[in-house]
Design an enzyme around this catalytic site. Structure first.
Site, PDB file in Angstrom:
ATOM      1  N   ALA A 181       1.907  -7.632  -2.038  1.00  0.00           N
ATOM      2  CA  ALA A 181       1.707  -9.001  -2.915  1.00  0.00           C
ATOM      3  C   ALA A 181       1.094 -10.051  -1.897  1.00  0.00           C
ATOM      4  O   ALA A 181       1.161  -9.893  -0.648  1.00  0.00           O
ATOM      5  CB  ALA A 181       2.820  -9.356  -3.446  1.00  0.00           C
ATOM      6  N   GLY A 183       3.843  -4.552  -2.573  1.00  0.00           N
ATOM      7  CA  GLY A 183       3.259  -4.449  -3.781  1.00  0.00           C
ATOM      8  C   GLY A 183       2.203  -3.208  -3.874  1.00  0.00           C
ATOM      9  O   GLY A 183       2.160  -2.530  -5.078  1.00  0.00           O
ATOM     10  N   GLU A 240       3.925  -0.338  -4.329  1.00  0.00           N
ATOM     11  CA  GLU A 240       4.645  -0.229  -5.546  1.00  0.00           C
ATOM     12  C   GLU A 240       3.928   0.040  -6.520  1.00  0.00           C
ATOM     13  O   GLU A 240       4.060   0.542  -7.742  1.00  0.00           O
ATOM     14  CB  GLU A 240       5.452  -1.541  -5.680  1.00  0.00           C
ATOM     15  CG  GLU A 240       6.546  -1.727  -4.697  1.00  0.00           C
ATOM     16  CD  GLU A 240       7.140  -3.154  -4.885  1.00  0.00           C
ATOM     17  OE1 GLU A 240       6.348  -3.835  -4.476  1.00  0.00           O
ATOM     18  OE2 GLU A 240       8.448  -3.172  -5.279  1.00  0.00           O
ATOM     19  N   GLU A 288       9.041  -5.588   3.247  1.00  0.00           N
ATOM     20  CA  GLU A 288       9.565  -7.037   2.690  1.00  0.00           C
ATOM     21  C   GLU A 288      10.626  -7.215   3.377  1.00  0.00           C
ATOM     22  O   GLU A 288      10.788  -8.540   3.522  1.00  0.00           O
ATOM     23  CB  GLU A 288       9.989  -6.689   0.943  1.00  0.00           C
ATOM     24  CG  GLU A 288       8.809  -6.817  -0.045  1.00  0.00           C
ATOM     25  CD  GLU A 288       8.251  -5.293  -0.088  1.00  0.00           C
ATOM     26  OE1 GLU A 288       8.472  -4.189   0.632  1.00  0.00           O
ATOM     27  OE2 GLU A 288       7.374  -5.007  -1.050  1.00  0.00           O
TER      28      GLU A 288
HETATM   29  N1  COA Z   1      -0.836 -11.150   1.621  1.00  0.00           N
HETATM   30  C1  COA Z   1      -1.864 -12.080   1.914  1.00  0.00           C
HETATM   31  N2  COA Z   1      -2.860 -11.968   2.885  1.00  0.00           N
HETATM   32  C2  COA Z   1      -2.712 -10.499   3.428  1.00  0.00           C
HETATM   33  C3  COA Z   1      -2.098  -9.697   3.250  1.00  0.00           C
HETATM   34  C4  COA Z   1      -0.935  -9.881   2.097  1.00  0.00           C
HETATM   35  N3  COA Z   1       0.077  -9.093   1.957  1.00  0.00           N
HETATM   36  N4  COA Z   1      -2.196  -8.646   3.765  1.00  0.00           N
HETATM   37  C5  COA Z   1      -3.200  -9.000   4.671  1.00  0.00           C
HETATM   38  N5  COA Z   1      -3.608 -10.031   4.359  1.00  0.00           N
HETATM   39  C6  COA Z   1      -4.923 -10.889   4.913  1.00  0.00           C
HETATM   40  C7  COA Z   1      -4.337 -11.497   6.229  1.00  0.00           C
HETATM   41  O1  COA Z   1      -3.851 -12.659   6.289  1.00  0.00           O
HETATM   42  C8  COA Z   1      -5.969 -11.484   6.712  1.00  0.00           C
HETATM   43  O2  COA Z   1      -6.584 -12.654   6.245  1.00  0.00           O
HETATM   44  P1  COA Z   1      -7.333 -13.697   7.164  1.00  0.00           P
HETATM   45  O3  COA Z   1      -8.420 -13.056   7.538  1.00  0.00           O
HETATM   46  O4  COA Z   1      -7.728 -14.790   6.122  1.00  0.00           O
HETATM   47  O5  COA Z   1      -6.163 -14.132   7.993  1.00  0.00           O
HETATM   48  C9  COA Z   1      -6.481 -10.449   6.203  1.00  0.00           C
HETATM   49  O6  COA Z   1      -5.849  -9.869   5.072  1.00  0.00           O
HETATM   50  C10 COA Z   1      -6.783  -9.349   7.139  1.00  0.00           C
HETATM   51  O7  COA Z   1      -5.471  -9.058   7.631  1.00  0.00           O
HETATM   52  P2  COA Z   1      -4.948  -8.835   9.141  1.00  0.00           P
HETATM   53  O8  COA Z   1      -3.473  -8.960   9.221  1.00  0.00           O
HETATM   54  O9  COA Z   1      -5.892  -9.667   9.800  1.00  0.00           O
HETATM   55  O10 COA Z   1      -5.476  -7.549   9.285  1.00  0.00           O
HETATM   56  P3  COA Z   1      -4.820  -6.495  10.523  1.00  0.00           P
HETATM   57  O11 COA Z   1      -5.519  -5.018  10.623  1.00  0.00           O
HETATM   58  O12 COA Z   1      -4.253  -7.200  11.730  1.00  0.00           O
HETATM   59  O13 COA Z   1      -3.223  -5.821   9.860  1.00  0.00           O
HETATM   60  C11 COA Z   1      -1.673  -5.259   8.103  1.00  0.00           C
HETATM   61  C12 COA Z   1      -3.079  -5.075   8.867  1.00  0.00           C
HETATM   62  C13 COA Z   1      -1.693  -4.622   6.839  1.00  0.00           C
HETATM   63  C14 COA Z   1      -0.800  -4.533   9.112  1.00  0.00           C
HETATM   64  C15 COA Z   1      -1.221  -6.805   7.944  1.00  0.00           C
HETATM   65  O14 COA Z   1      -2.391  -7.451   7.297  1.00  0.00           O
HETATM   66  C16 COA Z   1       0.047  -7.052   7.376  1.00  0.00           C
HETATM   67  O15 COA Z   1       1.182  -6.833   7.795  1.00  0.00           O
HETATM   68  N6  COA Z   1      -0.168  -7.534   6.111  1.00  0.00           N
HETATM   69  C17 COA Z   1       1.010  -7.718   5.233  1.00  0.00           C
HETATM   70  C18 COA Z   1       1.761  -6.514   4.873  1.00  0.00           C
HETATM   71  C19 COA Z   1       2.986  -6.914   4.023  1.00  0.00           C
HETATM   72  O16 COA Z   1       4.039  -7.565   4.674  1.00  0.00           O
HETATM   73  N7  COA Z   1       3.174  -6.651   2.593  1.00  0.00           N
HETATM   74  C20 COA Z   1       4.302  -6.870   1.774  1.00  0.00           C
HETATM   75  C21 COA Z   1       4.092  -8.402   0.992  1.00  0.00           C
HETATM   76  S1  COA Z   1       5.297  -8.661   0.174  1.00  0.00           S
END
Ligand code: COA
Length: 260
Positions: A66, A112, A115, A135
């Site tokens: 999400a 999400g 999910e 989460e």
């Molecule tokens: N919500 C909003 N933005 C998200 C996102 C999310 N769940 N997951 C990734 N993004 C965005 C990042 O903020 C980043 O945006 P920016 O370039 O404007 O800063 C872009 O997507 C790329 O992500 P980034 O974190 O730079 O990539 P990465 O390869 O370093 O890491 C992940 C990849 C998936 C490990 C990391 O993005 C992450 O942990 N995301 C969140 C996962 C999460 O907690 N999901 C559950 C949500 S309830």
């Protein structure tokens, strides 16, 4: 409806829905959730669509969760509404569609994203996929059905560990857990899903819809799945597809199901 965050494509009985926010790793904001609702609904109502495939744009992510930026300052009431509304318009909606839905998990499927994949009828992953429900690392729990569907798919102990650790598993572990049915290379993922979809599309869509209802009944409170199976089994005998399927078998020819 015009979509800004997703792409849809129809070919040969299959509608492919691609979540298209690659710069945000296809994170599900509210607009995307609403667009997905409409795209799934349209595809389900479309008589030519026999199978729906959902995937993510780019090579990195199916859906990374999400959209965290949208709910960071939500109140208790807003949080509850976010979960209830999302479950209604997308996750439960997809699970209960009459048209089979395959998740083609092409990279990160987190929160999400996992999910959504779990709400689909089954999942195929590419070998670079990583799956998890992180989460609790944000101080919240999965709210789009994750606590329920993960335990249903992989068992309570594995679900507890994955949720508590906020960890990720790779595609092969997901295969071993039964969370995905197959693992392919990223290049082959969509073609592999299309091959399964084509096989499904040759069968009776009416019977498949009945099978989805019967299988899902097992996971609904207060519903007797065996009883649902009896009712759905009986109803099949009144369909044109059943008449065609049985006639074709007896006449030693391939069935051409009218889908009624
Ligand atoms: N919500 C909003 N933005 C998200 C996102 C999310 N769940 N997951 C990734 N993004 C965005 C990042 O903020 C980043 O945006 P920016 O370039 O404007 O800063 C872009 O997507 C790329 O992500 P980034 O974190 O730079 O990539 P990465 O390869 O370093 O890491 C992940 C990849 C998936 C490990 C990391 O993005 C992450 O942990 N995301 C969140 C996962 C999460 O907690 N999901 C559950 C949500 S309830």
């Amino acid at each position: 409806m015009n979509f800004n965050n997703i792409l849809t494509e129809y070919y040969g009985g299959i509608t492919t829905i691609t979540i298209n926010r690659p710069n945000k790793l296809n994170a599900l904001n509210q607009d995307t959730i609403n667009e997905l609702h409409h795209a799934f609904k349209e595809a389900d109502l479309d008589e030519d669509t026999k199978v729906i495939i959902v995937t993510g744009s780019g090579e990195k992510a199916f859906v990374a969760g999400a959209d965290i930026s949208e709910f960071a300052d939500y109140s208790v009431e807003e949080g509850e509404y976010l979960s209830a509304n999302g479950q209604k318009v997308l996750f439960n909606f997809v699970e209960n569609l009459s048209t089979p839905v395959i998740a083609a998990v092409n990279g990160f499927a987190l929160g999400g994203g996992l999910e959504l994949a779990m709400a689909c009828h089954f999942r195929v992953a590419s070998d670079n996929a990583k799956m998890g429900l992180p989460e609790v690392s944000l101080g919240v729990i999965p709210g789009y059905g994750g606590t329920q569907r993960l335990a249903q798919l992989v068992g309570k102990g594995r679900a507890m560990e994955l949720i508590m650790t906020a960890g990720m598993i790779d595609a092969n572990k997901a295969l071993q857990f039964g969370l995905v049915n197959h693992v392919t290379t990223q290049n082959e993922l969509l073609a592999f899903c299309e091959k399964i979809a084509t096989k499904i599309s040759q069968n009776s869509s009416v019977a498949i819809a009945a099978a989805i209802r019967a299988v899902n009944a097992n996971f609904q409170d207060g519903v007797d799945g065996f009883n649902m199976e009896i009712k759905e089994f009986g109803k099949c005998f009144g369909t044109e597809d059943f008449a065609e399927g049985t006639s074709a078998f007896l006449e030693k020819r391939k069935a051409d199901f009218p889908g009624r």
